[in-house]
Design an enzyme around this catalytic site. Structure first.
Site, short mmCIF file in Angstrom:
data_model
loop_
_atom_site.label_atom_id
_atom_site.label_comp_id
_atom_site.label_asym_id
_atom_site.label_seq_id
_atom_site.Cartn_x
_atom_site.Cartn_y
_atom_site.Cartn_z
N ASP A 102 -5.48 -1.03 9.46
CA ASP A 102 -4.63 0.12 8.83
C ASP A 102 -5.16 0.51 7.46
OD1 ASP A 102 -1.82 1.23 9.02
OD2 ASP A 102 -1.87 0.42 7.41
N TYR A 130 -5.41 4.53 -0.55
CA TYR A 130 -5.74 3.01 -1.02
C TYR A 130 -7.07 3.23 -1.67
CZ TYR A 130 -2.23 1.69 2.58
OH TYR A 130 -1.18 1.62 3.48
N LYS A 157 -3.71 7.64 6.91
CA LYS A 157 -2.65 8.29 6.58
C LYS A 157 -2.95 9.59 5.79
CE LYS A 157 -0.49 3.92 6.49
NZ LYS A 157 -1.83 3.05 6.22
N HIS A 193 2.13 9.59 5.22
CA HIS A 193 2.22 8.55 4.68
C HIS A 193 3.68 8.33 4.01
CE1 HIS A 193 -0.41 5.37 2.08
NE2 HIS A 193 0.65 4.73 2.22
N GLN A 231 5.54 3.68 10.64
CA GLN A 231 5.16 2.50 9.93
C GLN A 231 5.97 2.23 8.69
OE1 GLN A 231 1.36 1.34 7.45
NE2 GLN A 231 0.77 1.48 9.38
#
Length: 312
Positions: free
Chosen positions: A48, A53, A82, A115, A183
């Site tokens: 993931d 990030y 995302k 996201h 998610q």
């Protein structure tokens, strides 16, 4: 989860997604690559990721190393990424995906998620936001651009992240390709019962990030979880992950510790008895990741309640 001990969940588009994945949020540069190698060696096949990030390039390097060694092929893995909040404009969506594919050094994703239900202006960096940093949110337009990525075979499935029942319902009402996944934060201390029920009834798979809570503390120190772990001869983390899987959710624990990575995978050789599962309803509930950064006077969300449509 089909049958007890099954490793995969079938999504609405027919794709089979491994039930336990490696979360990479807050996995630092210089660490995440080695952690990924250890995870792949341990047996992880679901990653993931997200452009936000900031570590996808290092993940891509580690993937290439694994592919070149001959141990793994691209089709052996499920890779999620995302779309970040600055890339919601329809003309930016495909560019953002291409940048992610370039960083990860792969030709397609298995799953691409919006996201957050937040649209930031293109220049915005960081999280000290004012009303002037937000652009108009048009999820249907962004989603139509996401659907084109499926048509172009750049991603096998598309979905969302951090969507409430209302936001998910609004999208389902207009989507040509329905979101396969939502998610969200989900753990024994934030069980998302209402959203889970809505996802089940709508054919949307619920995927759990932070399944061990924030830093693991609140979940791993829960008396219900600790007592059950002792009874079953398992760790509190294994019990928490197994709880998520038995509720039909994929779970995405993050770790860069090789021993914990292996331990987190050992959740398919036992199940939690029904009478023990019932005890989880007594655990006090608290959302850990509240999304306070998106709340700004004059912005699209002036309160936490507005962001989550009251689901707090």
């Amino acid at each position: 989860m089909g049958s007890e001990g099954a490793l995969q969940f079938k999504l609405s588009n027919g794709a089979l997604m491994p039930g336990l994945g490696l979360g990479t949020w807050q996995a630092e540069k210089g660490v995440v690559g080695e952690a990924l190698k250890a995870a792949l060696q341990a047996g992880y096949r679901h990653l993931d990721c997200a452009s936000a990030y900031g570590n996808q390039k290092e993940i891509g390097d580690a993937l290439q190393e694994a592919f070149k060694s001959g141990d793994l092929k691209r089709e052996d893995l499920w890779i999620t990424s995302k779309l970040w909040c600055t890339d919601h404009d329809p003309e930016e969506v495909s560019k953002a995906l291409e940048a992610t594919l370039a960083d990860l050094q792969i030709d397609y994703l298995d799953l691409y998620l919006i996201h957050w239900p937040v649209h930031l202006k293109k220049h915005v960096r960081g999280f000290k936001l004012s009303a002037a940093d937000f652009a108009p949110l048009d999820i249907p337009a962004t989603w139509a651009a996401m659907e084109k990525l499926v048509d172009a075979k750049k991603t096998r499935a598309i979905g969302v992240s951090n969507f409430s029942c209302k936001k998910l319902g609004d999208l389902l009402a207009v989507a040509r390709i329905p979101p396969a996944v939502n998610q969200v934060e989900c753990s024994p201390v934030w069980q998302q019962a209402k959203l889970r029920d809505f996802c089940i009834s709508s054919g949307v798979h619920l995927s759990a990030y932070s399944p061990l809570g924030s830093s693991g503390k609140s979940v791993l120190q829960s008396p219900v979880v600790k007592d059950l772990a002792q009874k079953l001869g398992k760790t509190p983390a294994q019990v928490a992950l197994r709880w998520g899987l038995q509720r039909g959710c994929s779970v995405l624990p993050k770790s860069t510790n090789a021993e914990r990575l292996r331990s987190n995978l050992q959740v398919f050789d036992f199940s939690i008895p029904e009478e023990e599962l019932a005890k989880f309803s007594s655990i006090p509930q608290e959302r850990v990741l509240v999304g306070r950064v998106w709340v700004a006077p004059g912005g699209p969300y002036e309160s936490i309640e507005a962001l989550w449509d009251g689901e707090i």
